[in-house]
Each structure stands twice: as structure tokens, then as C-alpha cells.
Design an enzyme around this catalytic site. Structure first.
Site, PDB file in Angstrom:
ATOM      1  N   LYS A 267      -2.978   8.306   3.134  1.00  0.00           N
ATOM      2  CA  LYS A 267      -4.185   8.071   3.956  1.00  0.00           C
ATOM      3  C   LYS A 267      -3.948   8.513   5.402  1.00  0.00           C
ATOM      4  O   LYS A 267      -4.863   8.993   6.064  1.00  0.00           O
ATOM      5  CB  LYS A 267      -4.609   6.601   3.911  1.00  0.00           C
ATOM      6  CG  LYS A 267      -5.131   6.128   2.564  1.00  0.00           C
ATOM      7  CD  LYS A 267      -6.344   6.888   2.074  1.00  0.00           C
ATOM      8  CE  LYS A 267      -6.984   6.234   0.857  1.00  0.00           C
ATOM      9  NZ  LYS A 267      -8.005   7.083   0.221  1.00  0.00           N
TER      10      LYS A 267
ATOM     11  N   TYR B  23       0.843  -1.211   0.000  1.00  0.00           N
ATOM     12  CA  TYR B  23       0.000   0.000   0.000  1.00  0.00           C
ATOM     13  C   TYR B  23       0.876   1.259   0.000  1.00  0.00           C
ATOM     14  O   TYR B  23       0.485   2.319  -0.493  1.00  0.00           O
ATOM     15  CB  TYR B  23      -0.978  -0.025   1.182  1.00  0.00           C
ATOM     16  CG  TYR B  23      -2.195   0.849   0.946  1.00  0.00           C
ATOM     17  CD1 TYR B  23      -3.054   0.608  -0.129  1.00  0.00           C
ATOM     18  CD2 TYR B  23      -2.490   1.905   1.794  1.00  0.00           C
ATOM     19  CE1 TYR B  23      -4.173   1.402  -0.349  1.00  0.00           C
ATOM     20  CE2 TYR B  23      -3.606   2.702   1.585  1.00  0.00           C
ATOM     21  CZ  TYR B  23      -4.442   2.447   0.510  1.00  0.00           C
ATOM     22  OH  TYR B  23      -5.546   3.232   0.301  1.00  0.00           O
TER      23      TYR B  23
HETATM   24  P1  NAP Z   1     -12.494   4.375  -8.150  1.00  0.00           P
HETATM   25  O1  NAP Z   1     -13.841   3.962  -8.575  1.00  0.00           O
HETATM   26  O2  NAP Z   1     -11.396   4.253  -9.133  1.00  0.00           O
HETATM   27  O3  NAP Z   1     -12.579   5.852  -7.556  1.00  0.00           O
HETATM   28  C1  NAP Z   1     -11.464   6.714  -7.489  1.00  0.00           C
HETATM   29  C2  NAP Z   1     -11.936   8.056  -8.010  1.00  0.00           C
HETATM   30  O4  NAP Z   1     -10.916   9.066  -7.834  1.00  0.00           O
HETATM   31  C3  NAP Z   1     -12.256   7.995  -9.508  1.00  0.00           C
HETATM   32  O5  NAP Z   1     -13.538   8.522  -9.748  1.00  0.00           O
HETATM   33  C4  NAP Z   1     -11.171   8.907 -10.096  1.00  0.00           C
HETATM   34  O6  NAP Z   1     -11.542   9.514 -11.306  1.00  0.00           O
HETATM   35  C5  NAP Z   1     -11.025   9.900  -8.961  1.00  0.00           C
HETATM   36  N1  NAP Z   1      -9.877  10.768  -9.166  1.00  0.00           N
HETATM   37  C6  NAP Z   1      -8.566  10.446  -9.310  1.00  0.00           C
HETATM   38  N2  NAP Z   1      -7.835  11.535  -9.558  1.00  0.00           N
HETATM   39  C7  NAP Z   1      -8.702  12.598  -9.548  1.00  0.00           C
HETATM   40  C8  NAP Z   1      -8.556  13.994  -9.740  1.00  0.00           C
HETATM   41  N3  NAP Z   1      -7.368  14.542 -10.000  1.00  0.00           N
HETATM   42  N4  NAP Z   1      -9.661  14.787  -9.667  1.00  0.00           N
HETATM   43  C9  NAP Z   1     -10.872  14.241  -9.433  1.00  0.00           C
HETATM   44  N5  NAP Z   1     -11.085  12.919  -9.240  1.00  0.00           N
HETATM   45  C10 NAP Z   1     -10.006  12.111  -9.303  1.00  0.00           C
HETATM   46  O7  NAP Z   1     -12.004   3.504  -6.874  1.00  0.00           O
HETATM   47  P2  NAP Z   1     -12.615   3.325  -5.408  1.00  0.00           P
HETATM   48  O8  NAP Z   1     -12.040   2.066  -4.924  1.00  0.00           O
HETATM   49  O9  NAP Z   1     -14.086   3.522  -5.421  1.00  0.00           O
HETATM   50  O10 NAP Z   1     -11.893   4.504  -4.595  1.00  0.00           O
HETATM   51  C11 NAP Z   1     -12.608   5.526  -3.921  1.00  0.00           C
HETATM   52  C12 NAP Z   1     -11.973   5.816  -2.571  1.00  0.00           C
HETATM   53  O11 NAP Z   1     -12.106   4.680  -1.735  1.00  0.00           O
HETATM   54  C13 NAP Z   1     -10.482   6.122  -2.626  1.00  0.00           C
HETATM   55  O12 NAP Z   1     -10.190   7.158  -1.694  1.00  0.00           O
HETATM   56  C14 NAP Z   1      -9.852   4.825  -2.146  1.00  0.00           C
HETATM   57  O13 NAP Z   1      -8.582   5.027  -1.561  1.00  0.00           O
HETATM   58  C15 NAP Z   1     -10.876   4.413  -1.124  1.00  0.00           C
HETATM   59  N6  NAP Z   1     -10.792   3.002  -0.710  1.00  0.00           N
HETATM   60  C16 NAP Z   1     -10.873   2.010  -1.655  1.00  0.00           C
HETATM   61  C17 NAP Z   1     -10.786   0.691  -1.238  1.00  0.00           C
HETATM   62  C18 NAP Z   1     -10.858  -0.444  -2.239  1.00  0.00           C
HETATM   63  O14 NAP Z   1     -10.452  -1.566  -1.878  1.00  0.00           O
HETATM   64  N7  NAP Z   1     -11.374  -0.242  -3.439  1.00  0.00           N
HETATM   65  C19 NAP Z   1     -10.631   0.389   0.116  1.00  0.00           C
HETATM   66  C20 NAP Z   1     -10.566   1.439   1.045  1.00  0.00           C
HETATM   67  C21 NAP Z   1     -10.643   2.746   0.617  1.00  0.00           C
HETATM   68  P3  NAP Z   1     -10.833   8.995 -12.685  1.00  0.00           P
HETATM   69  O15 NAP Z   1     -11.283   7.601 -12.879  1.00  0.00           O
HETATM   70  O16 NAP Z   1     -11.315   9.948 -13.695  1.00  0.00           O
HETATM   71  O17 NAP Z   1      -9.346   9.120 -12.465  1.00  0.00           O
HETATM   72  C1  1JT Z   2      -5.628   3.799  -4.997  1.00  0.00           C
HETATM   73  C2  1JT Z   2      -5.479   2.517  -5.540  1.00  0.00           C
HETATM   74  C3  1JT Z   2      -6.235   3.966  -3.756  1.00  0.00           C
HETATM   75  C4  1JT Z   2      -5.931   1.415  -4.829  1.00  0.00           C
HETATM   76  C5  1JT Z   2      -6.535   1.595  -3.595  1.00  0.00           C
HETATM   77  C6  1JT Z   2      -6.671   2.865  -3.056  1.00  0.00           C
HETATM   78  N1  1JT Z   2      -7.281   2.753  -1.853  1.00  0.00           N
HETATM   79  C7  1JT Z   2      -7.516   1.466  -1.644  1.00  0.00           C
HETATM   80  N2  1JT Z   2      -7.086   0.754  -2.680  1.00  0.00           N
HETATM   81  C8  1JT Z   2      -7.157  -0.686  -2.811  1.00  0.00           C
HETATM   82  C9  1JT Z   2      -5.925  -1.361  -2.261  1.00  0.00           C
HETATM   83  C10 1JT Z   2      -4.715  -1.179  -2.869  1.00  0.00           C
HETATM   84  C11 1JT Z   2      -3.557  -1.792  -2.384  1.00  0.00           C
HETATM   85  C12 1JT Z   2      -3.657  -2.601  -1.289  1.00  0.00           C
HETATM   86  C13 1JT Z   2      -4.878  -2.792  -0.671  1.00  0.00           C
HETATM   87  C14 1JT Z   2      -6.018  -2.172  -1.170  1.00  0.00           C
HETATM   88  C15 1JT Z   2      -4.843   2.293  -6.875  1.00  0.00           C
HETATM   89  C16 1JT Z   2      -4.225   3.530  -7.466  1.00  0.00           C
HETATM   90  C17 1JT Z   2      -5.063   4.728  -7.219  1.00  0.00           C
HETATM   91  C18 1JT Z   2      -5.160   5.006  -5.730  1.00  0.00           C
HETATM   92  O1  1JT Z   2      -2.472  -3.167  -0.885  1.00  0.00           O
HETATM   93  C19 1JT Z   2      -2.496  -3.968   0.228  1.00  0.00           C
HETATM   94  C20 1JT Z   2      -2.220  -1.572  -3.026  1.00  0.00           C
END
Ligand code: NAP
Ligand code: 1JT
Length: 257
Positions: A163, A156
Site C-alpha cells: 500500500k 498488515y
Molecule cells: P474484495 O471484495 O475481496 O476485493 C478484492 C478484489 O481484488 C476481488 O475482486 C479480487 O478478485 C480482486 N483481485 C485479486 N487478485 C486479482 C487479480 N490478479 N486480477 C484481478 N483482480 C484481482 O475485498 P475488498 O475489501 O473490497 O478490497 C478491495 C480493496 O479495498 C483492496 O485494495 C483492499 O486492500 C482495499 N481495502 C479494504 C479494506 C477492508 O477492510 N476490507 C480496508 C481498506 C482498503 P477475486 O475474488 O477473483 O480474487
Molecule cells: C488484502 C486482505 C487486502 C485484507 C485487506 C486488504 N486491505 C485491507 N484489508 C483488511 C485488513 C487486513 C488486515 C488488517 C487490517 C485490515 C486479505 C488478503 C488479500 C489482500 O490488519 C490489521 C490484515
């Protein structure tokens, strides 16, 4: 359907497609009676969003790249003119270069570090500043984080450090905004298969651990995160600010697995 957010105006930033956590939050907000406003970054996402929202009445779409101060200023200027007030804001945005989400953290480049911090952490500060004048009736801000901000989670890396800054910003912003009855909290979600998670090294094996070892023996869904966001956005959470709620099937309670 419930009435937790009846007639509340909620701005949701970070819907890229139907798998986005922000889209799960949007659906939960709609179910709770909210009027939602979505932002998108580029034209590619606009066509996705138009398709996603085609059958839903009264959803407004605005462009905003959070690396651009002028986009943020224009967004809130337009919202002031079009709505006058907002009650909630969801920040569900992060970015890091994929090659920096593997290997040793010390290999993070200066540029990659700054980029991850700018998009994933600083953006919350800038957005909160400009959302504040629109939250005339009080408000609630929710951002998304991951356990890698609190603990070392392999791969990560630079996102974990971003974060940690994001979670600390939530605490500092809660002190700034609390006197105006604006609350701010984060949700720490367990791993969910989204566009961001796609292609991340070792992601599949993390999901497997969830199914085999965590208290609920499963991963969490966008809908479960969405319902927690509705709670935090609603008056049910009126006494909660500066907090981080784990929606991760209990993973954060465990020791080394
Ligand atoms: P996602 O669908 O890819 O969402 C990420 C969003 O960030 C996309 O809409 C992306 O837009 C936007 N973004 C990136 N750069 C940007 C910029 N310069 N201006 C405006 N928007 C921008 O993935 P997600 O998993 O739902 O992630 C959403 C949040 O949840 C993130 O903060 C992530 O760290 C958090 N999170 C995710 C997980 C997981 O396992 N998926 C777990 C815990 C927390 P574009 O596609 O246009 O770049
Ligand atoms: C970003 C990415 C933000 C993946 C992310 C994220 N926040 C959660 N995830 C999922 C994740 C990613 C890793 C992980 C566990 C969960 C991809 C690029 C854009 C920002 O490692 C243990 C690497």
C-alpha cells in the site's frame, strides 16, 4: 439519485461479490447517473456479477486478471472499440497470501512480497498506462488503500508495504497524467467486513476498537466509501490530484489507542 456522473463511463475493477468495496462504489456511481463497466478475474466471479447486475440495465462485464499484461491490453483494446472513451477508473484490487498477514514482517517470503506488490500495487501503474489513451476528455482514477500503508498496523505486514508503494505510485502518476487533465487519488478506508478481510487475524478486535474509541464511534460502510469515490470521480474534485482521503470515521487522527 443525483447527476454528479450523468452519462459518464466509469470502469470499476475488483467486484468479487455484494460485500466488495468496489460494489459499494458501483452502486454509488449508478446513483450518480454513470454508465458502469465492471471487470472480473475468473469464471466464479462472472456468475456472481451476472446475478448482482441482473436487474440493472446497461452494465458491461469484461474479464481481466491484472497479473497478465495481455489481459490488460485486451481489456482496453475492447473498451476503445466498444466505447471509444472512458471518464473514470476505479482500482479496488489487492492480494497477499493469508499466512503473511500475521506474525513478524521479516518472515515475508520473496515470492509473497513480489505477489503482493504485483497484484496490489504494480497493477495500478499498468492499468493507468493503458487507460490514459481512452481518457480523451480528461479523467479521474481512484484506488483503494489502508492506513497500514502509512503506519505500522499489526499483521498488515506485506500488504502495508504494498500500500505504501501504491500510495507513492498515486503521487508519481498524478505528475505524469495531470497535464492531460487526468487526476488520480486514493481512498484510505477503515476496516470493512469483505471477502478479503475474512479470516484475517485480529480483524474482529480492530472493528471493536472502532466502535469504542474512534471519533465517530463506528466503522464505515461500503456506501460511504462509494460516495467519496463519486466525489473524486466527479467535477466537484476537479482541483484534487495525488491525494489520499481517509474514510475511516476519524481513526487516522488518533495516537496509540
Ligand atoms: P474484495 O471484495 O475481496 O476485493 C478484492 C478484489 O481484488 C476481488 O475482486 C479480487 O478478485 C480482486 N483481485 C485479486 N487478485 C486479482 C487479480 N490478479 N486480477 C484481478 N483482480 C484481482 O475485498 P475488498 O475489501 O473490497 O478490497 C478491495 C480493496 O479495498 C483492496 O485494495 C483492499 O486492500 C482495499 N481495502 C479494504 C479494506 C477492508 O477492510 N476490507 C480496508 C481498506 C482498503 P477475486 O475474488 O477473483 O480474487
Ligand atoms: C488484502 C486482505 C487486502 C485484507 C485487506 C486488504 N486491505 C485491507 N484489508 C483488511 C485488513 C487486513 C488486515 C488488517 C487490517 C485490515 C486479505 C488478503 C488479500 C489482500 O490488519 C490489521 C490484515
Amino acid at each position: 439519485m443525483n447527476t454528479l456522473l450523468k452519462d459518464k463511463k466509469i470502469l470499476i475493477m475488483g467486484v468479487a461479490n455484494k460485500w466488495s468495496i468496489a460494489w459499494g462504489i458501483a452502486q454509488s456511481c449508478i446513483e450518480a447517473g454513470a454508465n458502469i463497466i465492471l471487470t472480473y478475474q475468473g469464471e466464479r466471479n462472472l456468475s456472481n456479477l451476472k446475478k448482482l447486475t441482473a436487474d440493472l440495465a446497461g452494465i458491461s462485464l469484461y474479464q481481466c486478471d491484472v497479473t497478465q499484461d495481455q489481459d490488460i491490453i485486451a481489456l482496453f483494446h475492447n473498451l476503445e472499440e466498444d466505447f471509444g472513451v472512458i471518464h473514470g477508473l476505479v482500482h479496488s484490487i489487492a492480494f497477499a497470501n493469508k499466512e503473511e498477514l500475521e506474525g513478524a514482517y521479516y518472515n515475508t517470503s520473496r515470492e509473497g512480497y513480489h505477489l503482493a506488490q504485483d497484484i496490489s500495487s504494480y497493477s495500478l501503474v499498468a492499468i493507468s498506462k493503458y487507460a490514459r489513451p481512452l481518457m480523451k476528455e480528461g479523467g479521474s482514477i481512484v484506488t483503494m488503500t489502508y492506513l497500514g500503508g502509512e503506519r505500522v498496523v499489526q499483521n498488515y505486514n506485506v500488504m502495508g508495504v504494498a500500500k505504501a508503494a501504491l500510495e507513492s505510485s498515486v503521487r508519481y502518476l498524478s505528475a505524469d497524467l495531470g497535464p492531460e487533465n487526468i487526476r488520480i487519488n486514493s481512498i484510505s478506508a477503515g476496516p470493512i467486513k469483505t471477502l478479503a478481510a475474512q479470516g484475517v487475524k485480529g480483524f474482529r478486535s480492530i472493528l471493536k476498537v472502532y466502535e469504542e474509541k474512534v471519533p465517530l464511534r463506528r466503522t464505515v460502510t461500503q456506501g460511504e466509501v462509494g460516495d467519496t469515490a463519486v466525489f473524486l470521480l466527479s467535477p466537484m474534485a476537479r482541483g484534487i490530484t495525488g491525494e489520499n482521503i481517509h474514510v475511516d470515521a476519524g481513526y487516522h487522527t488518533m495516537g496509540l489507542l
